[in-house]
Design a protein around this motif. Structure first.
Motif, mmCIF file in Angstrom:
data_model
loop_
_atom_site.group_PDB
_atom_site.id
_atom_site.type_symbol
_atom_site.label_atom_id
_atom_site.label_comp_id
_atom_site.label_asym_id
_atom_site.label_seq_id
_atom_site.Cartn_x
_atom_site.Cartn_y
_atom_site.Cartn_z
ATOM 1 N N ARG A 188 0.845 -1.193 0.000
ATOM 2 C CA ARG A 188 0.000 0.000 0.000
ATOM 3 C C ARG A 188 0.880 1.243 0.000
ATOM 4 O O ARG A 188 2.023 1.216 0.453
ATOM 5 N N GLU A 189 0.308 2.328 -0.469
ATOM 6 C CA GLU A 189 1.032 3.600 -0.461
ATOM 7 C C GLU A 189 1.489 3.916 0.966
ATOM 8 O O GLU A 189 0.732 3.784 1.917
ATOM 9 N N GLY A 190 2.761 4.280 1.099
ATOM 10 C CA GLY A 190 3.336 4.594 2.405
ATOM 11 C C GLY A 190 4.056 3.439 3.072
ATOM 12 O O GLY A 190 4.744 3.638 4.071
ATOM 13 N N ASP A 191 3.914 2.208 2.540
ATOM 14 C CA ASP A 191 4.620 1.060 3.113
ATOM 15 C C ASP A 191 6.122 1.191 2.872
ATOM 16 O O ASP A 191 6.554 1.670 1.819
ATOM 17 N N GLU A 192 6.908 0.740 3.833
ATOM 18 C CA GLU A 192 8.370 0.748 3.731
ATOM 19 C C GLU A 192 8.804 -0.601 3.159
ATOM 20 O O GLU A 192 8.538 -1.642 3.760
ATOM 21 N N VAL A 193 9.451 -0.578 1.986
ATOM 22 C CA VAL A 193 9.735 -1.824 1.264
ATOM 23 C C VAL A 193 11.172 -1.875 0.738
ATOM 24 O O VAL A 193 11.830 -0.843 0.583
ATOM 25 N N ILE A 194 11.612 -3.104 0.462
ATOM 26 C CA ILE A 194 12.859 -3.359 -0.253
ATOM 27 C C ILE A 194 12.511 -4.351 -1.360
ATOM 28 O O ILE A 194 11.907 -5.398 -1.093
ATOM 29 N N ALA A 195 12.883 -4.045 -2.591
ATOM 30 C CA ALA A 195 12.617 -4.943 -3.721
ATOM 31 C C ALA A 195 13.463 -6.201 -3.599
ATOM 32 O O ALA A 195 14.622 -6.160 -3.184
ATOM 33 N N ILE A 196 12.869 -7.332 -3.966
ATOM 34 C CA ILE A 196 13.595 -8.609 -4.030
ATOM 35 C C ILE A 196 13.571 -9.042 -5.486
ATOM 36 O O ILE A 196 12.567 -9.560 -5.974
ATOM 37 N N ASP A 197 14.665 -8.803 -6.181
ATOM 38 C CA ASP A 197 14.739 -9.182 -7.590
ATOM 39 C C ASP A 197 15.121 -10.653 -7.697
ATOM 40 O O ASP A 197 16.022 -11.118 -6.993
ATOM 41 N N PRO A 198 14.457 -11.385 -8.605
ATOM 42 C CA PRO A 198 14.824 -12.791 -8.774
ATOM 43 C C PRO A 198 16.253 -12.906 -9.306
ATOM 44 O O PRO A 198 16.761 -11.993 -9.961
ATOM 45 N N LEU A 199 16.880 -14.026 -8.997
ATOM 46 C CA LEU A 199 18.232 -14.259 -9.499
ATOM 47 C C LEU A 199 18.208 -14.363 -11.012
ATOM 48 O O LEU A 199 17.230 -14.825 -11.604
ATOM 49 N N GLU A 200 19.284 -13.952 -11.628
ATOM 50 C CA GLU A 200 19.437 -14.116 -13.073
ATOM 51 C C GLU A 200 19.517 -15.618 -13.388
ATOM 52 O O GLU A 200 19.930 -16.415 -12.548
ATOM 53 N N SER A 201 19.152 -15.974 -14.596
ATOM 54 C CA SER A 201 19.141 -17.393 -14.957
ATOM 55 C C SER A 201 20.524 -18.027 -14.848
ATOM 56 O O SER A 201 20.645 -19.187 -14.457
ATOM 57 N N TRP A 202 21.589 -17.264 -15.135
ATOM 58 C CA TRP A 202 22.928 -17.838 -15.027
ATOM 59 C C TRP A 202 23.252 -18.188 -13.581
ATOM 60 O O TRP A 202 23.965 -19.157 -13.316
ATOM 61 N N GLU A 203 22.695 -17.412 -12.620
ATOM 62 C CA GLU A 203 22.918 -17.722 -11.213
ATOM 63 C C GLU A 203 22.178 -19.001 -10.817
ATOM 64 O O GLU A 203 22.708 -19.842 -10.096
ATOM 65 N N SER A 204 20.955 -19.147 -11.301
ATOM 66 C CA SER A 204 20.181 -20.352 -11.020
ATOM 67 C C SER A 204 20.811 -21.568 -11.695
ATOM 68 O O SER A 204 20.761 -22.682 -11.156
ATOM 69 N N PHE A 205 21.390 -21.362 -12.862
ATOM 70 C CA PHE A 205 22.092 -22.436 -13.569
ATOM 71 C C PHE A 205 23.206 -23.004 -12.694
ATOM 72 O O PHE A 205 23.472 -24.204 -12.697
ATOM 73 N N LYS A 206 23.846 -22.133 -11.913
ATOM 74 C CA LYS A 206 24.927 -22.563 -11.016
ATOM 75 C C LYS A 206 24.436 -23.620 -10.025
ATOM 76 O O LYS A 206 25.193 -24.516 -9.650
ATOM 77 N N SER A 207 23.181 -23.519 -9.587
ATOM 78 C CA SER A 207 22.663 -24.515 -8.644
ATOM 79 C C SER A 207 22.665 -25.901 -9.277
ATOM 80 O O SER A 207 23.004 -26.889 -8.619
ATOM 81 N N MET A 208 22.329 -25.976 -10.550
ATOM 82 C CA MET A 208 22.334 -27.270 -11.245
ATOM 83 C C MET A 208 23.757 -27.790 -11.383
ATOM 84 O O MET A 208 24.017 -28.986 -11.189
ATOM 85 N N GLU A 209 24.688 -26.901 -11.705
ATOM 86 C CA GLU A 209 26.094 -27.311 -11.817
ATOM 87 C C GLU A 209 26.624 -27.841 -10.485
ATOM 88 O O GLU A 209 27.297 -28.877 -10.460
ATOM 89 N N HIS A 210 26.315 -27.147 -9.408
ATOM 90 C CA HIS A 210 26.783 -27.592 -8.090
ATOM 91 C C HIS A 210 26.188 -28.948 -7.726
ATOM 92 O O HIS A 210 26.887 -29.808 -7.187
#
Length: 170
Positions: free
Chosen positions: A53-75
């Motif tokens: 809502r207007e006036g709420d104090e927030v921090i954006a949470i951007d999803p990881l880039e696909s290359w970062e998620s790809f790292k999980s599969m490699e690991h």
């Protein structure tokens, strides 16, 4: 959405946000509501469901880039015996590597192990996100020392030149 009640729940919610790509809308840590949720255009969710809502104090949470998620599969593949690792790495080559990897994991009967690994991997990424944004769960409350944004009711205030928003050191 309900108020987050523990640090583990906070980590889990941020981990989910980091791995979820939305076609419309974005995830936010809402310090006012003490929750993680997403905003979506009112046309999709209705005026009564608009969040934050207007006036709420927030921090954006951007999803990881696909290359970062790809790292999980490699690991994950690197932790497997050589013959299985080879099959998983072959599945990651070519088009649609995420779908091919998921199918290979299923065929190799490693689905439960993969999901457990993936959850732990994203939880570590959530911990990294929290550290970067100086967010923690202290005395039953989500707190931050980082800059936050006071939501102005618009979903595009993160980059627009004419948008009005206030930095607020907490």
């Amino acid at each position: 959405m309900s108020k987050i009640k523990s640090r583990n729940e906070l980590v889990s919610e941020i981990a989910y946000a980091l791995q979820t790509h939305l076609d419309e809308g974005s995830f936010y840590l809402n310090l006012t509501d003490q929750d993680v949720g997403f905003s979506a255009p009112a046309a999709l969710v209705g005026e009564d469901c608009v969040w934050p809502r207007e006036g709420d104090e927030v921090i954006a949470i951007d999803p990881l880039e696909s290359w970062e998620s790809f790292k999980s599969m490699e690991h994950f593949a690197n932790e497997q015996p050589p013959k299985i690792a080879d099959k998983l790495f072959r599945a990651m080559n070519g088009s649609r590597p995420f779908a091919r990897f998921r199918a290979a994991v299923d065929i190799l009967d490693l689905l439960q192990e993969w999901y457990a690994f993936k959850n732990q991997w994203y939880e570590r990424k959530a911990e990294d996100w929290m550290h970067f944004h100086e967010v923690d769960f202290v005395d039953g409350k989500i707190v931050t020392k980082s800059n936050t944004v006071i939501w102005d009711g618009e979903d595009d205030e993160w980059g627009g030149e004419d948008d009005e928003w206030d930095d607020d050191d907490v």
